[in-house]
Design an enzyme around this catalytic site. Structure first.
Site, PDB file in Angstrom:
ATOM      1  N   GLU A 171       1.262  -1.225  -0.107  1.00  0.00           N
ATOM      2  CA  GLU A 171       0.084   0.305   0.024  1.00  0.00           C
ATOM      3  C   GLU A 171       0.606   0.880  -0.182  1.00  0.00           C
ATOM      4  O   GLU A 171       1.750   1.407   0.385  1.00  0.00           O
ATOM      5  CB  GLU A 171      -0.804  -0.127   1.099  1.00  0.00           C
ATOM      6  CG  GLU A 171      -2.226  -1.057   1.454  1.00  0.00           C
ATOM      7  CD  GLU A 171      -1.840  -2.428   1.605  1.00  0.00           C
ATOM      8  OE1 GLU A 171      -1.946  -2.451   3.063  1.00  0.00           O
ATOM      9  OE2 GLU A 171      -0.940  -3.259   1.474  1.00  0.00           O
ATOM     10  N   ASP A 187       7.882  -5.224   1.770  1.00  0.00           N
ATOM     11  CA  ASP A 187       7.499  -3.633   1.154  1.00  0.00           C
ATOM     12  C   ASP A 187       7.224  -3.470   2.062  1.00  0.00           C
ATOM     13  O   ASP A 187       6.669  -3.743   3.654  1.00  0.00           O
ATOM     14  CB  ASP A 187       6.547  -3.756   0.733  1.00  0.00           C
ATOM     15  CG  ASP A 187       5.717  -4.810   1.119  1.00  0.00           C
ATOM     16  OD1 ASP A 187       5.587  -6.086   1.104  1.00  0.00           O
ATOM     17  OD2 ASP A 187       4.030  -4.647   0.692  1.00  0.00           O
ATOM     18  N   GLU A 188       6.812  -1.604   2.240  1.00  0.00           N
ATOM     19  CA  GLU A 188       5.883  -0.900   2.816  1.00  0.00           C
ATOM     20  C   GLU A 188       6.181  -1.095   4.249  1.00  0.00           C
ATOM     21  O   GLU A 188       5.957  -0.970   4.993  1.00  0.00           O
ATOM     22  CB  GLU A 188       4.790  -1.269   3.182  1.00  0.00           C
ATOM     23  CG  GLU A 188       4.123  -1.420   1.279  1.00  0.00           C
ATOM     24  CD  GLU A 188       2.471  -1.725   0.672  1.00  0.00           C
ATOM     25  OE1 GLU A 188       2.210  -0.678   0.105  1.00  0.00           O
ATOM     26  OE2 GLU A 188       2.153  -2.610   2.029  1.00  0.00           O
TER      27      GLU A 188
END
Length: 609
Positions: free
Chosen positions: A2, A349-350
């Site tokens: 996200e 990720d993120e």
């Protein structure tokens, strides 16, 4: 995956015309890529409807093979892979034809029936390609490896009438047009990802999706096993990961997890479809389910509560604690031991809750653990900034066409998996009216999913640096197989073609016609696909003469359940009443009024009450 900027919304996300200029020579119609569709005999029409588009196709004029009750299937003598493909093909065809289709060892090249051989193929087919020749009395499929035979069988299925995919016996005739096909993939990696962490999917649902992936020559299945909302794989040395971390999901449902035996069942089923499973444990962020399960994994020693929302970027393993790396050693060791494939996906990720320095420290310690247990590291592209190991595989998921980290890795020699969220994420809405999915990366109609070149999309990452493509499917809003299918089809077929077919075949106007021909097959298979208005789907129109009588039918009212309440949270299978009818929730919802969410929305009409 996200983005912070969008308040936690997720960053996931053949012949150019197979039928082209016809050249008739020695009874063969040859289609040259990129020309206009010729006017050819109806028997050859299936050759113009293949997805993915093959490298080379020619039609033999006036020749048709007919499958009958006496047809036999022959496989390469003594080869287990060939026999398994033969048994698979027979299993597909028996249901709809009702024929016995016995499978036996081939002696040489049989003069009748369908032969699946691992000798005599054109060397250009490589490890995954095939050569298919259809004559009046024989169908001969040749490959170098079992994977090639399996891919060729998917093409063979598409050459038969669409009703061959039915689960009950249908009437024939079962004809296959005379042809010679030579085919092999553009990229070695053609993948699809399923998120079972946000909404858990039972083994049967995963197998169903694997069967659908196999139709389009997908050969890697990326299984996203852990995230903030749930931990889905049993780890013997850390049992609370599932007894605590596996009991939640988005919206507050019961969650679930796979025992090791169930995970191995998925692995074996995928292998029977020549699909390699890549397990993912997302690290160091997306780890709230683990942090909830074990307080000692938190820097402050206090376990946070479970999360059933869809926010991201708030969780991180404690980089400074030694127990973190003992934990990861155990997790990677146990999963690696039951995963025969060579890859382990560590997410990456993120990680907004992890400083850049800590992120580098973390990866410096975890990447050697992956290698220690015999696996090659795959990760969302952020992780590759921490290593110069050219065997590491970054998976690009951003929405831009420029990324200096990935370009630098490609320049060093790393091979990149392409999954741009605004092109390849199957959970993105098709348009503003799509009742499922998200749109933080883009709204992706079918033409958008098809209209990009993996070998030239990202600056500094040319064709030779691309390992392949992958279509991720995140499940914040997806609960059932019907939900998954609606978002995956038809876009999955588009991404699969980008991974398989030569770029010279790329042509939207031709692809949408070939895609339309897949619709009746999906209907027979019971696939709940989105009928995009961009695709001229095949329809059957029946004209009849009748005497019209108007009859009014009143449905007997049933007992009404509790009335719908706009302020309450409902989850899958909850039933309410509203405006004189019963409504059943298909997934988590709050504030969405029954009767207003459309055919594929959260509420299903369950009759009058």
């Amino acid at each position: 995956m996200e983005t912070q900027a969008l308040q936690g919304s997720r960053w996931r996300r053949a012949g150019r015309a197979l039928a082209a200029a016809a050249l008739v020579a020695s009874g063969t119609v040859v289609w040259t890529l990129g020309a206009q569709t010729p006017d050819v005999a109806q028997a050859a029409e299936p050759l113009k409807s293949l997805v993915p588009a093959p490298v080379s196709v020619s039609a033999t004029a006036g020749v048709t093979f007919t499958l009958t009750s006496t047809t036999k299937i022959y496989t390469q003598a003594g080869d287990a892979d060939a026999r398994s493909v033969g048994d698979y093909l027979a299993g597909v065809l028996r249901k709809s034809t009702g024929f016995a289709l016995p499978v036996s060892d081939a002696s040489g090249t049989p003069a009748d029936g369908i032969s699946l051989l691992l000798s005599g193929a054109n060397p250009s087919v490589g490890e995954q390609g095939y050569q298919l020749d259809v004559a009046a009395n024989t169908v001969v499929l040749k490959a170098i490896r079992g994977a090639g035979l399996f891919g060729g069988v998917q093409t063979l299925r598409q050459l038969l009438p669409a009703k061959v995919e039915a689960s009950t016996v249908q009437s024939g005739p079962w004809t296959i047009p005379g042809t010679a096909i030579l085919d092999y993939p553009r990229f070695v990696h053609r993948g699809a990802m399923l998120d079972v962490a946000r909404h858990f999917q039972p083994v049967a649902a995963v197998k169903r999706y694997l069967d659908q992936l196999a139709l389009y020559k997908v050969n890697y299945f990326h299984l996203h096993l852990t995230d903030d909302q749930g931990w889905r794989i049993a780890i013997d040395s850390w049992p609370r990961l599932t007894s605590v971390g596996g009991t939640t999901q988005v919206g507050g449902g019961a969650g679930g997890f796979y025992t090791k035996a169930q995970y191995q069942e998925i692995i074996a089923y995928a292998a029977s479809r020549f699909i390699t499973v890549i397990p993912e444990v997302d690290l160091p962020g997306h780890t709230n389910a683990a942090l909830t399960s074990y307080a000692e994994l938190n820097c402050n020693g206090v376990a946070p509560g479970p999360r059933t929302d869809t926010e991201v970027g708030y969780s991180s393993l404690c980089v400074s604690k030694a127990v973190t790396y003992q934990f990861l050693d155990d997790v990677i060791r146990e999963i690696a031991a039951i995963t025969p494939g060579p890859y382990f996906h560590l997410g990456g990720d993120e990680a907004q809750a992890t400083t850049d320095a800590d992120y580098k420290t973390f990866m410096d310690k975890v990447l050697p653990i992956v290698k220690k247990y015999g696996k090659t590291a795959v990760g969302w592209h952020e992780f590759v900034k921490t290593t110069t190991d050219t065997t590491a595989i970054p998976q690009f998921w951003d929405t831009s066409t420029s990324n200096s980290v990935v370009a630098a890795a490609a320049a060093r020699g790393n091979k990149v998996i392409m999954s741009p969220a605004n092109k390849a994420y199957l959970d993105m809405k098709y348009n503003a009216s799509t009742p499922l999915g998200q749109d933080w990366a883009a709204r992706i109609e079918v033409q958008d999913a098809y209209g990009w070149n993996p070998g030239a999309y990202l600056n500094g990452v040319g064709e030779s640096a691309v390992r392949g493509v992958e279509a991720p499917l995140w499940t914040e809003t997806l609960v059932t197989s019907a939900n998954i299918e609606y978002m995956a089809f038809p876009r999955l077929a588009a991404i699969a073609e980008l991974g398989w077919s030569p770029w010279s075949t790329h042509n939207w106007d031709q692809f949408k016609l070939r895609l339309a021909a897949q619709g009746p097959r999906w209907t027979n298979l019971g696939i709940n696909f989105y009928k995009s208005t961009q695709v001229p789907w095949e329809t059957t129109t029946t004209t009849t003469t009748t005497t019209t009588t108007t009859t009014t039918t009143t449905t007997p009212p049933g007992t009404c359940p509790a009335a719908w309440d706009r302020t309450k949270v409902y989850t899958a299978t909850n039933v309410v009443s509203h405006n004189g009818r019963k409504w059943t929730a298909q997934w988590w919802t709050q504030g969405e009024e029954p009767g207003t969410t459309g055919q594929w929305g959260v509420w299903r009409d369950s009759g009058a009450c």
